[in-house]
Design a protein around this motif. Structure first.
Motif, short mmCIF file in Angstrom:
data_model
loop_
_atom_site.label_atom_id
_atom_site.label_comp_id
_atom_site.label_asym_id
_atom_site.label_seq_id
_atom_site.Cartn_x
_atom_site.Cartn_y
_atom_site.Cartn_z
N CYS A 192 -9.71 -3.49 -1.15
CA CYS A 192 -9.72 -2.60 -1.42
C CYS A 192 -8.66 -1.95 -1.48
CB CYS A 192 -10.64 -1.57 -2.47
SG CYS A 192 -11.87 -2.83 -2.88
N GLY A 193 -8.04 -1.73 -0.30
CA GLY A 193 -6.86 -1.21 0.65
C GLY A 193 -6.01 -0.49 -0.81
N ILE A 194 -5.59 -1.69 -1.24
CA ILE A 194 -4.55 -0.94 -2.60
C ILE A 194 -5.09 -0.05 -3.35
CG2 ILE A 194 -3.49 -1.71 -5.04
CD1 ILE A 194 -2.27 -2.32 -2.47
N GLY A 195 -6.13 -0.34 -3.74
CA GLY A 195 -6.81 1.07 -4.35
C GLY A 195 -7.07 2.18 -3.85
N THR A 196 -7.37 1.69 -2.35
CA THR A 196 -7.65 2.95 -1.61
C THR A 196 -6.45 4.18 -2.03
OG1 THR A 196 -9.21 2.00 -0.69
CG2 THR A 196 -8.27 3.91 0.74
N ALA A 197 -5.72 3.77 -1.79
CA ALA A 197 -4.02 3.93 -1.11
C ALA A 197 -3.21 5.11 -2.72
CB ALA A 197 -2.86 2.51 -0.85
N ALA A 198 -3.87 4.18 -3.68
CA ALA A 198 -3.56 4.90 -5.15
C ALA A 198 -4.23 5.96 -5.09
CB ALA A 198 -4.14 3.42 -6.08
N ALA A 199 -5.72 5.72 -4.93
CA ALA A 199 -6.96 6.84 -4.40
C ALA A 199 -5.86 8.19 -4.08
CB ALA A 199 -7.41 7.06 -4.54
N ILE A 200 -5.29 8.32 -2.47
CA ILE A 200 -5.35 9.11 -2.09
C ILE A 200 -3.58 9.40 -2.69
CG2 ILE A 200 -3.81 9.52 0.30
CD1 ILE A 200 -6.18 7.18 1.16
N GLY A 201 -2.87 8.23 -3.86
CA GLY A 201 -0.98 8.89 -3.91
C GLY A 201 -1.91 10.41 -5.28
N GLY A 202 -3.12 9.54 -5.50
CA GLY A 202 -3.09 11.09 -6.29
C GLY A 202 -3.66 10.14 -8.07
N ALA A 203 -4.00 8.76 -8.30
CA ALA A 203 -4.37 7.90 -9.11
C ALA A 203 -5.52 9.09 -9.64
CB ALA A 203 -4.78 6.99 -9.10
N THR A 204 -5.40 8.64 -11.64
CA THR A 204 -6.60 9.83 -11.89
C THR A 204 -7.79 8.74 -12.07
OG1 THR A 204 -6.06 8.82 -13.88
CG2 THR A 204 -5.13 10.91 -12.58
N ARG A 223 0.96 -0.90 -0.21
CA ARG A 223 0.27 -0.34 -0.09
C ARG A 223 1.11 1.68 0.05
NH1 ARG A 223 -3.41 -3.66 3.20
NH2 ARG A 223 -2.14 -3.12 5.11
N GLU A 224 1.91 0.93 1.00
CA GLU A 224 2.65 2.25 0.48
C GLU A 224 3.47 2.60 -0.13
OE1 GLU A 224 4.53 1.92 4.87
OE2 GLU A 224 5.76 1.04 3.68
N TYR A 225 3.73 1.56 -1.14
CA TYR A 225 4.66 1.45 -2.18
C TYR A 225 3.43 2.36 -3.81
CZ TYR A 225 6.56 0.61 -7.51
OH TYR A 225 7.63 0.56 -8.37
N VAL A 226 2.44 1.79 -3.28
CA VAL A 226 1.54 2.28 -4.60
C VAL A 226 0.93 3.08 -4.46
CG1 VAL A 226 -1.00 2.14 -5.07
CG2 VAL A 226 0.52 -0.04 -5.19
N ARG A 227 1.11 4.25 -2.65
CA ARG A 227 0.64 5.47 -2.19
C ARG A 227 1.51 6.30 -3.11
NH1 ARG A 227 -0.67 8.12 3.67
NH2 ARG A 227 -1.62 10.03 3.29
N ALA A 228 3.10 5.55 -3.35
CA ALA A 228 3.72 6.26 -3.74
C ALA A 228 3.80 6.68 -5.05
CB ALA A 228 5.14 6.44 -3.12
N ASN A 229 3.61 5.96 -5.54
CA ASN A 229 3.56 5.67 -7.41
C ASN A 229 1.91 6.10 -7.97
OD1 ASN A 229 7.23 4.90 -7.51
ND2 ASN A 229 5.70 4.17 -5.24
N SER A 230 1.48 6.16 -7.89
CA SER A 230 0.26 6.91 -8.21
C SER A 230 0.10 7.44 -8.36
CB SER A 230 -1.32 6.02 -7.79
OG SER A 230 -0.77 4.58 -7.32
N GLN A 231 0.61 8.89 -8.50
CA GLN A 231 -0.02 11.09 -8.91
C GLN A 231 0.27 10.29 -10.36
OE1 GLN A 231 -0.07 13.25 -6.95
NE2 GLN A 231 -1.02 13.92 -9.04
#
Length: 335
Positions: free
Chosen positions: A158-170, A138-146
């Motif tokens: 959906c912990g990974i998906g939530t982390a991605a969204a918080i990390g700026g995923a579109t 989750r940390e990796y995805v959050r840091a690499n989703s902008q």
């Protein structure tokens, strides 16, 4: 070493970790990893405002439970939920006192690096609603989703998906067969105000993945295919693949020992050129280098190449023998 001594030693060893967790707004982590720390099949975790004790091989005696309770309360006094999963395919066996049962079956909110997650320590499934050893993922995805699109396969809650969204995923697309898990995933998105970024697809992973990869949907020989959501071929900047050890459906068989490539190939085809696919394998007897080599070969057979490889290692609250943790997570950048 006695159970008392082993648990006390584990807590003392984590003193600095506990301080850092508090600073990082994290109140869910492993306190005792019994397989490595002296009591095989016993795990003790903190999940927000509760201690969760789980046994997988041997039921605790009343004396052992009392000893554990005293040690945990001396560290921090919280409700203690004991889920005995030593029998019947890991289903929870033991009863709790009424007040603790009400607490265990009610929704709580926990935090990991400031991200809020829904928690329920007893529910219709078997496992807690957040797998704590996947914190590094989750940390990796959050840091690499902008600014990226993210596909989260076998998403569970959906912990990974939530982390991605918080990390700026579109866009963060979560795929799982369980309506219960996806409902928890939607709750997680709402808790963190990222519901507009997250999408939830209830589907067997095989037809979803093969359609996204632009491949024909097939099934196991002699099996009639049930209905499944229709999806357009799509590629993503980041794909997260975290399948269970073994599962069968009319569409295919998930087998992390003998056929990881059956899932990896279509997942790789859904990954854009220059994108990243994060692969997970939680089977202890799968040797990490041999597994990695098989992934690289699969990429090369499709005429593509791996431009970078990054291993993601579990945090210190999940110690392992000789730094060889059963959970293997590797991020491959594919051209």
């Amino acid at each position: 070493m006695s159970l008392q001594s082993s648990l006390t030693h584990a807590i003392n060893q984590r003193a600095e970790f506990f301080k850092q967790a508090a600073l990082q707004q994290t109140d869910c982590f492993r306190v005792f990893h019994g397989t490595v720390e002296g009591e095989n099949g016993l795990n003790i975790d903190r999940y927000g405002n509760a201690w969760l004790i789980q046994t997988f091989h041997q039921t605790l005696t009343e004396q052992q439970l009392t000893q554990i309770t005293e040690i945990l309360n001396a560290h921090l006094e919280l409700p203690i939920i004991y889920n005995d999963r030593a029998k019947r395919n890991s289903r929870i066996e033991n009863n709790l006192a009424d007040d603790f049962n009400d607490f265990a079956c009610s929704e709580q909110v926990i935090q990991e690096n400031g991200i809020k997650f829904t928690s329920k320590l007893r529910h219709e499934g078997q496992d807690p609603l957040l797998f704590l050893d996947m914190r590094i993922g989750r940390e990796y995805v959050r840091a690499n989703s902008q600014g990226k699109t993210v596909l989260n396969l076998f998403s569970y809650t959906c912990g990974i998906g939530t982390a991605a969204a918080i990390g700026g995923a579109t866009r963060a697309v979560n795929v799982d067969f369980s309506s219960f898990a996806l409902a928890a995933g939607k709750k997680n998105a709402e808790l963190n105000e990222v519901a507009d970024t997250c999408e939830f697809i209830q589907s067997d992973a095989f037809p979803a993945l093969r359609q996204l990869a632009g491949l024909k949907v097939g099934g196991r020989r002699g099996q009639k295919l049930p209905k499944y959501p229709k999806l357009a071929a799509t590629q993503f900047d980041l794909v997260f693949l975290d399948p269970p050890r073994f599962a069968k459906s009319p569409f295919g068989t998930v087998d992390l020992i003998n056929d990881y490539q059956g899932l990896f190939k279509p997942a790789m085809l859904t990954t854009k050129s220059g994108g990243t696919i994060v692969c997970c394998n939680n089977v202890a007897k799968v040797e990490r280098q041999a597994w990695l080599n098989s992934l690289v070969r699969c990429v090369e057979k499709q005429g593509r190449s791996v431009s970078s490889i990054e291993w993601l290692h579990c945090h210190e609250d999940f110690p392992s023998f000789d730094d060889n943790h059963p959970l293997k997570v590797v991020a491959l950048t594919i051209d």
